[in-house]
Design a protein around this motif. Structure first.
Motif, mmCIF file in Angstrom:
data_model
loop_
_atom_site.group_PDB
_atom_site.id
_atom_site.type_symbol
_atom_site.label_atom_id
_atom_site.label_comp_id
_atom_site.label_asym_id
_atom_site.label_seq_id
_atom_site.Cartn_x
_atom_site.Cartn_y
_atom_site.Cartn_z
ATOM 1 N N ILE A 223 -0.362 4.306 8.136
ATOM 2 C CA ILE A 223 -1.170 3.702 7.081
ATOM 3 C C ILE A 223 -1.584 4.770 6.077
ATOM 4 N N ALA A 224 -2.003 5.908 6.613
ATOM 5 C CA ALA A 224 -2.437 6.985 5.730
ATOM 6 C C ALA A 224 -1.290 7.439 4.827
ATOM 7 N N ALA A 225 -0.106 7.610 5.451
ATOM 8 C CA ALA A 225 1.026 8.109 4.680
ATOM 9 C C ALA A 225 1.449 7.106 3.616
ATOM 10 N N LEU A 226 1.593 5.835 4.044
ATOM 11 C CA LEU A 226 2.018 4.813 3.101
ATOM 12 C C LEU A 226 0.958 4.610 2.027
ATOM 13 N N GLY A 227 -0.296 4.620 2.467
ATOM 14 C CA GLY A 227 -1.407 4.407 1.542
ATOM 15 C C GLY A 227 -1.434 5.477 0.467
ATOM 16 N N ALA A 228 -1.243 6.726 0.870
ATOM 17 C CA ALA A 228 -1.301 7.831 -0.080
ATOM 18 C C ALA A 228 -0.206 7.716 -1.135
ATOM 19 N N SER A 229 1.027 7.365 -0.670
ATOM 20 C CA SER A 229 2.127 7.334 -1.626
ATOM 21 C C SER A 229 2.063 6.089 -2.496
ATOM 22 N N ALA A 230 1.689 4.954 -1.894
ATOM 23 C CA ALA A 230 1.749 3.707 -2.644
ATOM 24 C C ALA A 230 0.497 3.450 -3.463
ATOM 25 N N ALA A 231 -0.647 3.808 -2.905
ATOM 26 C CA ALA A 231 -1.893 3.491 -3.592
ATOM 27 C C ALA A 231 -1.954 4.188 -4.947
ATOM 28 N N SER A 232 -1.448 5.415 -4.990
ATOM 29 C CA SER A 232 -1.497 6.142 -6.246
ATOM 30 C C SER A 232 -0.583 5.504 -7.290
ATOM 31 N N GLU A 233 0.515 4.866 -6.792
ATOM 32 C CA GLU A 233 1.463 4.304 -7.749
ATOM 33 C C GLU A 233 0.970 3.005 -8.368
ATOM 34 N N GLN A 234 0.560 2.061 -7.498
ATOM 35 C CA GLN A 234 0.211 0.775 -8.097
ATOM 36 C C GLN A 234 -1.066 0.162 -7.540
ATOM 37 N N GLY A 235 -1.836 0.976 -6.886
ATOM 38 C CA GLY A 235 -3.139 0.495 -6.446
ATOM 39 C C GLY A 235 -3.070 -0.679 -5.494
ATOM 40 N N CYS B 169 15.498 -0.403 1.479
ATOM 41 C CA CYS B 169 14.388 -0.215 2.399
ATOM 42 C C CYS B 169 13.227 0.583 1.787
ATOM 43 N N GLU B 170 13.547 1.763 1.232
ATOM 44 C CA GLU B 170 12.486 2.629 0.718
ATOM 45 C C GLU B 170 11.744 1.961 -0.425
ATOM 46 N N THR B 171 12.497 1.272 -1.307
ATOM 47 C CA THR B 171 11.862 0.620 -2.450
ATOM 48 C C THR B 171 10.906 -0.477 -1.997
ATOM 49 N N VAL B 172 11.402 -1.355 -1.107
ATOM 50 C CA VAL B 172 10.584 -2.502 -0.699
ATOM 51 C C VAL B 172 9.332 -2.031 0.026
ATOM 52 N N LEU B 173 9.501 -1.138 1.010
ATOM 53 C CA LEU B 173 8.342 -0.727 1.803
ATOM 54 C C LEU B 173 7.457 0.242 1.027
ATOM 55 N N GLY B 174 8.039 0.891 -0.015
ATOM 56 C CA GLY B 174 7.243 1.787 -0.838
ATOM 57 C C GLY B 174 6.472 1.015 -1.903
ATOM 58 N N GLU B 175 7.176 0.151 -2.636
ATOM 59 C CA GLU B 175 6.514 -0.552 -3.751
ATOM 60 C C GLU B 175 5.734 -1.768 -3.292
ATOM 61 N N ARG B 176 6.249 -2.443 -2.263
ATOM 62 C CA ARG B 176 5.589 -3.622 -1.699
ATOM 63 C C ARG B 176 5.183 -4.601 -2.783
#
Lengths: 340, 313
Positions: A267-279, A242-249
């Motif tokens: 959106i803010a929370a997911l955006g902050a964690s994911a956007a920094s990783e893979q844009g 779950c965490e991998t799929v919804l985190g890495e998308r």
């Protein structure tokens, strides 16, 4: 307990014939769904309306027949072993909870009656006293008290949340190993959803029951799910922890789904964690076309290609196979490999 | 407020008796049933025997006068109720039962079974009932049983269609799927899960079928396709017509049987309306609102009621 999965689906497909006289046109509701459910784990199945989630679930619960594919329960291909009607042994192991608690309980029967039936059918109670004790136990497990008073009531005298708890109690009456839950909280008031989700969590950890949890709500999938699968136009496009799929998308559709969730905090929370990783792309670039493809004339390639901001030539030609992304995470997308 | 939304069984009938319409219907119906049951005691002897001069107007001796053959009209009316109500209720029951069996089987099983049964039903629906009725009635040995069987054979199709449609819609409800998932068998799902949910439809259909059967029986007899030596409301009308009652002005030979048929039909219709009101929450709440408004002295109005402060309970 063995490591083998409790339930495994292989190439499960469902096509419905449409048109006059059982016509020649077919709706591809679900296409080649393959996955497995581990004992005591929750598999969340997410996707938008019409993506085939519920059909997949109904096939697993053997409420509709599969057009193709196998369902293995404890390693036995149940569709071959018991043709036609499912056996009582299957029904005992696999139970279903429905989306709408206002239609899943027979309005002319009391709650007690509705819980006694599965106890009787599966031989968990025989005498009057055993039945009464069984019903009380079930109602207390789902935190409906006073149990005796609730048992004497009719469904229309209960609230939606209470009814959904009764539906869960009915599923528990068979003492199942797997419960298939079809959007169990989507028809409930927001304020009582958490209670039902926590109940599912508790049943998983205390009774070791596995769940397939179908939802369109990513937040609840993330809350209860151990693993998650994303469905689009009848195909599972991405799956994994779950965490991998919804985190890495990994799949562009998963990104679209996450960005479409209306909760600003999420959106803010997911955006902050994911956007920094893979844009991840912002909502503005996510979708080119809003309509999913017609399930009657499926495109030959990836069903998401027309909407996909990352579409390539290959996408329109063939359906991408699942590409392994490590750690049990996979996606059907040519961004992660090529077939030659 | 009573919990009558999903009224069933005993609650259903208790709710039924509270209704004014239902009470009216029930009283009329009980009167005729009592008349039919007690007729042999009240009017002993053969109702077709000659008792007085022909076409006598109502008098103290013969309360409804005599007919064209010098027979007592009241005795015939009472004893005729037996035949007419027997045919009416037995046909109503048979039609409802046959319609339920065929309609629910088709609706629940679906697929090929539904296709075959539905085609069969449709064939019976388009067969012109009256000519078939007349043909069958004139070839088979005359008698109430023949009439009952002929009427059943020609009229089960419509209820079957209605019950099939209702079963189709109930079958899609999640509680049926839930029963299936619990491991219930087909027979239990049909009779214990689906049937109780269409009880009101079945009961009102039964009353409707009884009205139809009484009417058809009277019609057949009036046209002379029944055993004319047997006394029933229909044969009374036949003989009245045969003896030119209209020309001789002896209204007492045809008004009473006609009125009886109309009254029984009226009673049944009242019962159907009452059932509709009990099982249709919208009609019921309209009535309740009207009742509350009346109590508050606000009278009937169409718009949403605004209750004066302090009066709501």
């Amino acid at each position: 307990m063995s490591d083998a999965p409790l339930l495994e689906a292989r190439g499960l497909s469902k096509r419905f014939s449409v048109g006059l006289f059982g016509g020649s046109r077919q709706v591809h509701a679900v296409t080649e769904a393959s996955f497995s459910v581990d004992r005591g784990k929750v598999l969340a199945l997410v996707g938008e309306s019409g993506s085939g989630k519920t059909t997949t679930l109904r096939m697993l619960g053997r409420l509709v027949g599969a057009t193709e594919g196998e369902i293995l329960l404890d390693g036995v291909d149940v569709l071959k072993a018991e043709r036609g009607r499912a056996s009582l042994a299957f029904r005992r192991k696999v139970q279903v909870i429905f989306q709408d608690p206002f239609s899943s309980l027979n309005p002319v029967r009391t709650i007690g009656h509705c819980l006694e039936r599965p106890l009787l059918i599966h031989g968990h109670a025989r005498t009057e006293a055993e039945l009464r004790e069984g019903v009380r136990g079930l109602l207390e497990t789902v935190e409906l008290r006073p149990a005796d008073e609730i048992a004497a009531r009719y469904p229309h005298q209960l609230s939606g949340g209470q009814r959904q708890r009764v539906a869960i109690a009915r599923a528990l009456a068979a003492r199942p190993e797997l419960i298939l839950a079809d959007e169990p909280i989507s028809m409930l008031d927001v304020s009582i959803r958490m209670g039902v989700l926590n109940l599912i969590e508790r049943l998983k950890s205390e009774l070791g029951i596995a769940f397939v949890y179908v939802t369109h709500d990513l937040a609840s999938a993330r809350y209860v799910g151990d693993s998650v699968m994303v469905m689009y136009a009848g195909r599972i496009v991405e799956g994994g922890p779950c965490e991998t799929v919804l985190g890495e998308r990994a799949h562009p559709y998963t990104r679209l789904l996450v960005s479409a969730a209306p909760d600003p905090l999420k959106i803010a929370a997911l955006g902050a964690s994911a956007a920094s990783e893979q844009g991840a792309p912002g909502p503005a670039t996510a979708a080119r076309r809003v309509e999913p493809p017609s399930l009657i004339d499926l495109p030959p390639g990836c069903p998401f290609a027309e909407r996909c901001p990352e579409a390539m030539k290959a996408c329109a030609l063939s359906v991408p196979p699942p590409f392994d992304l490590g750690g049990g995470h996979w996606a059907r997308c040519f961004l992660y490999g090529r077939v030659d | 407020m009573a919990d009558t939304e999903y009224a069933t069984g005993a609650r259903f009938f208790r709710a039924l008796l509270r209704q004014k319409k239902a009470a009216t219907g029930a009283v009329i119906l009980l009167f005729f049933l009592a008349l039919a049951l007690l007729a042999p005691l009240a009017f002993p002897g053969d109702p077709t025997r000659f008792v007085a001069r022909q076409n006598q107007a109502p008098s103290a001796r013969h309360l409804l006068g005599t007919n064209g053959q010098g027979q007592d009209v009241l005795a015939q009316l009472a004893l005729g109720a037996r035949t007419s109500l027997f045919v009416g209720f037995s046909v109503g029951f048979l039609i409802t039962l046959l319609g339920l069996a065929i309609g629910m089987t088709a609706g629940y099983l679906g697929g090929l079974a539904d296709g075959l049964l539905n085609t069969f039903t449709n064939v019976f629906l388009i067969i012109p009932a009256l000519p078939l009725l007349i043909t069958l009635a004139s070839f088979l040995p005359p008698g109430a049983t023949t009439v009952a069987l002929v009427l059943t054979a020609t009229s089960w199709a419509w209820p079957a269609r209605v019950f099939r449609a209702q079963t189709l819609s109930l079958r899609e409800k999640d509680f049926v799927a839930a029963a299936l998932a619990s491991g219930e068998g087909s027979r239990r799902i049909i009779f214990a899960e689906i049937l109780p949910n269409m009880l009101s439809l079945v009961v009102s259909s039964f009353f409707g079928n009884v009205v139809y059967a009484i009417g058809a029986d009277v019609g057949l007899a009036f046209l002379g396709f029944e055993d004319l030596n047997k006394v029933s409301w229909g044969t009374m009308l036949y003989w009245s017509q045969n003896n030119s009652a209209l020309l001789t002005g002896s209204w007492w030979t045809f008004v009473p049987p006609g009125l009886c048929v109309a009254l029984v039909a009226f009673a049944m219709t009242m019962l159907i309306y009452a059932i509709d009101e009990i099982t249709n929450p919208r009609l019921r709440s309209e009535k309740e609102i009207a009742g509350v408004l009346k109590k508050l002295g606000l009278g009937q109005r169409r718009s949403t009621p605004v209750l004066p402060y302090g009066n709501e309970r």
